[in-house]
Scaffold this active site. Sequence first.
Site, mmCIF file in Angstrom:
data_model
loop_
_atom_site.group_PDB
_atom_site.id
_atom_site.type_symbol
_atom_site.label_atom_id
_atom_site.label_comp_id
_atom_site.label_asym_id
_atom_site.label_seq_id
_atom_site.Cartn_x
_atom_site.Cartn_y
_atom_site.Cartn_z
ATOM 1 N N HIS A 56 -2.382 -11.400 3.997
ATOM 2 C CA HIS A 56 -3.526 -10.624 3.501
ATOM 3 C C HIS A 56 -3.131 -10.114 2.122
ATOM 4 O O HIS A 56 -2.166 -9.381 2.001
ATOM 5 C CB HIS A 56 -3.841 -9.444 4.415
ATOM 6 C CG HIS A 56 -4.019 -9.828 5.848
ATOM 7 N ND1 HIS A 56 -5.158 -10.455 6.294
ATOM 8 C CD2 HIS A 56 -3.212 -9.702 6.915
ATOM 9 C CE1 HIS A 56 -5.034 -10.678 7.591
ATOM 10 N NE2 HIS A 56 -3.863 -10.236 7.992
ATOM 11 N N ASN B 196 -0.433 -4.625 1.327
ATOM 12 C CA ASN B 196 0.092 -3.327 0.881
ATOM 13 C C ASN B 196 1.608 -3.294 0.780
ATOM 14 O O ASN B 196 2.237 -2.291 1.103
ATOM 15 C CB ASN B 196 -0.407 -2.198 1.792
ATOM 16 C CG ASN B 196 -1.890 -2.015 1.692
ATOM 17 O OD1 ASN B 196 -2.472 -2.170 0.615
ATOM 18 N ND2 ASN B 196 -2.537 -1.721 2.800
ATOM 19 N N ALA C 124 6.923 -3.246 9.513
ATOM 20 C CA ALA C 124 5.798 -2.599 8.830
ATOM 21 C C ALA C 124 6.196 -1.195 8.377
ATOM 22 O O ALA C 124 6.876 -0.458 9.099
ATOM 23 C CB ALA C 124 4.600 -2.529 9.763
#
Length: 183
Positions: free
Chosen positions: A82, A103, A149
């Site tokens: 993404h 991100n 993450a």
Amino acid sequence: MFENVELDYLRYGGQRGGLLKYIWRFIVCRGFRATVLYRIAHWCYERHFKIGYGICVRLMSHLCHCAIGPSCRIGGGLRIAHGFGLVIGGGTIIGKNCDVRQNITFGGNFNKRDSEGHSKPILGDNISVGAGAVLLGPVRIGSNSIIGANAVVTKDVPENVIVAGVPARIIKERWSPETGRKL
């Protein structure tokens, strides 16, 4: 450049085939689009064609919502799951067959440099970086490692481990289920 684009395409699940398959994947897949624009920008950067890489960087920002510096060196098989919020600072080195999510930031850390003069992260082959992870400074990430993450990595990571947390620390070593040995 073209062999790396083909490796990138195959990492997105594409099948070898005609040009139309590549064009279709470019249109429908933001991550592949960002990867191709980076490859073109890097090609222009190496040939000192400033307007060419400048256009590619702007297109990447507007069409893919991410920024990959044209001076980065990225091996074939990059997969951007993404693209939103992805920042890979110029000078970052990434090996082959790496996966990155949204991100993520790969950048410098107050001009810190290693003994070879690098100020940005250096990633080995077959690395997966989870959403929201931050790799700062001249850190080296060993091959076959996973960055969890939201991890904040400011120190080197050895091969074949999973790291997570703030600051990132080893939470598990990776083992091959087939051999029962460390990857």
